[in-house]
Structure formats: C-alpha cells, structure tokens
Design a protein around this motif. Sequence first.
Motif, short mmCIF file in Angstrom:
data_model
loop_
_atom_site.label_atom_id
_atom_site.label_comp_id
_atom_site.label_asym_id
_atom_site.label_seq_id
_atom_site.Cartn_x
_atom_site.Cartn_y
_atom_site.Cartn_z
N ILE A 196 0.88 -1.17 0.00
CA ILE A 196 0.00 0.00 0.00
C ILE A 196 0.92 1.22 0.00
O ILE A 196 1.79 1.34 0.87
CB ILE A 196 -0.90 0.01 1.26
N CYS A 197 0.74 2.10 -0.99
CA CYS A 197 1.59 3.29 -1.11
C CYS A 197 0.77 4.53 -0.73
O CYS A 197 0.05 5.10 -1.55
CB CYS A 197 2.13 3.41 -2.53
N ILE A 198 0.89 4.89 0.54
CA ILE A 198 0.19 6.07 1.08
C ILE A 198 1.04 7.27 0.67
O ILE A 198 2.23 7.33 1.02
CB ILE A 198 0.08 5.94 2.61
N ILE A 229 4.04 1.57 2.58
CA ILE A 229 4.90 2.69 2.21
C ILE A 229 4.16 3.97 2.59
O ILE A 229 2.94 4.05 2.38
CB ILE A 229 5.14 2.70 0.68
N CYS A 230 4.85 4.96 3.15
CA CYS A 230 4.19 6.24 3.40
C CYS A 230 5.11 7.38 3.02
O CYS A 230 6.20 7.54 3.59
CB CYS A 230 3.77 6.36 4.86
N THR A 231 4.70 8.18 2.04
CA THR A 231 5.51 9.32 1.60
C THR A 231 4.71 10.62 1.72
O THR A 231 3.53 10.68 1.38
CB THR A 231 6.03 9.13 0.16
N LEU A 232 5.38 11.64 2.24
CA LEU A 232 4.74 12.95 2.41
C LEU A 232 5.29 13.93 1.37
O LEU A 232 6.35 13.69 0.77
CB LEU A 232 4.98 13.49 3.83
N ILE A 234 8.42 1.31 4.67
CA ILE A 234 9.20 2.15 3.76
C ILE A 234 8.66 3.57 3.92
O ILE A 234 7.44 3.76 3.97
CB ILE A 234 9.03 1.67 2.30
N ILE A 235 9.55 4.55 4.02
CA ILE A 235 9.11 5.93 4.18
C ILE A 235 9.66 6.75 3.01
O ILE A 235 10.41 6.22 2.18
CB ILE A 235 9.59 6.54 5.52
#
Length: 298
Positions: A145-147, A172-175, A207-208
């Motif tokens: 899941i790529c947030i 995965i979480c990317t801001l 993963i960030i």
Amino acid sequence: MAKQTIVEAVKAGRILVSDGAWGTFLQKKGMQPGECPELWCVTHRDAVLDIAKGYVAAGSDMIETDSFGGTRCKLEHFGLAARTVELNQAAASISREAAGSDRWVIASVGPTGMMTAMGDVTEADFYAFFKEQVMALEAGGADAICIETMSALDESLAAIRAARENTGCEVICTLTYERTRQGTYRTMMGVAPAEAALATVAAGAHIIGTNCGNGMDRMVDIVKELKQAAPTTPIMVQANAGLPKNVNGVDVFPESPAEMAGLVADLVAAGAVIIGGCCGTTPAHIAALKQAVINLKA
Ligand SMILES: [Zn+2]
C-alpha cells in the motif's frame, strides 16, 4: 506475487525503480476535467491497463494503481461511494495484470482532502475510510500500500495503521514537502521530514519517503533528513519533473528524462533506495531513471 518483499530486495542491495505520473497520462488518454479517475478502472479498463503496461515496459520494478482518490469520501464527490470496494479492487487487478509475478503492485492511497483541524473528520473516520480502501486493494492483488502525497501526520498515521492492521501488505508512506523561505522543508501542515520519519516508522511503515512537490535536486536534501532520523528504514522518492512553470495558465514540468536521471547518483548517495517519478514524469523519464540505476553498478 513477487517472491521477495520490497524490503527484502532493498536490504539485499537492490536499488529499485517505481513508476511515473498517472493523472496526466489518463488525460492524454482522453479523460476530461471533472471525471473520476478511479471510475476509469471500470469504464476504460484497457486505457488504464495500457498506462500500467507503459511503465512496466519502461523498466519499473513496481507499479502504482489508479486509486489515488479511492477513499469513500473522495468517491462521494462523484456519487460513487457505493462503488468504493469495486473500484479499488479493479484498480489493483489492472496493475496486477500488467505487473505479472516479477514486479510489485504498490497500490496508491492519497489524502482524503479532509482535516481533523477543521473539524470535518476524526481520526476514527480516517481509519475507517482507509481500512475499506486498503482491504479492497489487497483483494485486487496489491503487494504493498503506497500512502502518498500526505501532508497531515494524523491522517498519514491512520492510513498506516489501517493498512498494517487489516492487510498483509507492505506499507509505504511518503509525504509532500515544500521549501520554506529559510531553506528548510515542511509539509503544507507544517510537518518536518525528521518528524514524519520518526512518526511513520513508529506507526508501522515499512518504507518511508517523499513524493511530489519538488524536483530531484530538492529531494536530495529531504532524503538526507529522513535518513538521519530513520537510518535503517528504506527510503522512496517519487520526484516531479522539476518545479512547474505556468505557461498560458497550464502547469508545465520542465525537466527532461536526462536531467532527472542525472541526479540519481546523488539521491542514492543520500540514502534513497526506491526512485520514481510524480507529476510531469512519463515512461521516458522512468526509462532514463532505470538506465541511471543500472549505470550506478557499472
Ligand atoms: Zn505529483
């Protein structure tokens, strides 16, 4: 399903390439302003499959899904809330078909557009919206899941928890950050990269990273800050093709594939292990990034 997890692959030393923009690609395929992109997974399945296949052909190791706005509350704007599960499952199954068994499907989950600070929504609401979406994405065949494109920490953490607690997917979480006048980086909601790194890892992100908002050069600074705060967590970057220039009322992203690819070595040196594109990037950009990653080892 891919044999290794994404984390296993990067821990084994691989530098992976993700994909590029989807929204602009859908527009090129004929999607009109005001249409629901996620509905295209059902009404224009072949066009969406063609985008996914375009990135596979360009060399992506993992591909996203046409589900960025796939929470119930976003689909509600189009009168499509009742089709939330169907549309997310369809989105994941299309990318699964294109990815086959050797590439990962990283299912896109974007912001809801609502904020707890405005009193529109509670953290429990966020959790419920994301739970429904991520379970449907996993059912459709997503590996991860790529947030992404997040700016509020409470919303990001609710999405991570919903994915960790209700799916077996990697998370995965990317801001998205903007450079301040002081030369530091903050999200629209004022979150610094180091603060996001610590909080998203603590909530369970595997993963960030960061996506959108900047071209490759500014991403190098952001990655350094993420890496310092979370030295053992894999970092993903999906950069825009430079900063947009307004040409006759339209945002144009100026960086060529070669210009973006020229910064891959710097990004990897800073600590990124998954590199791809966001706004303004095309399969040609991804192919150039892939070649740059291959050249790193040469
Ligand atoms: Zn973007």
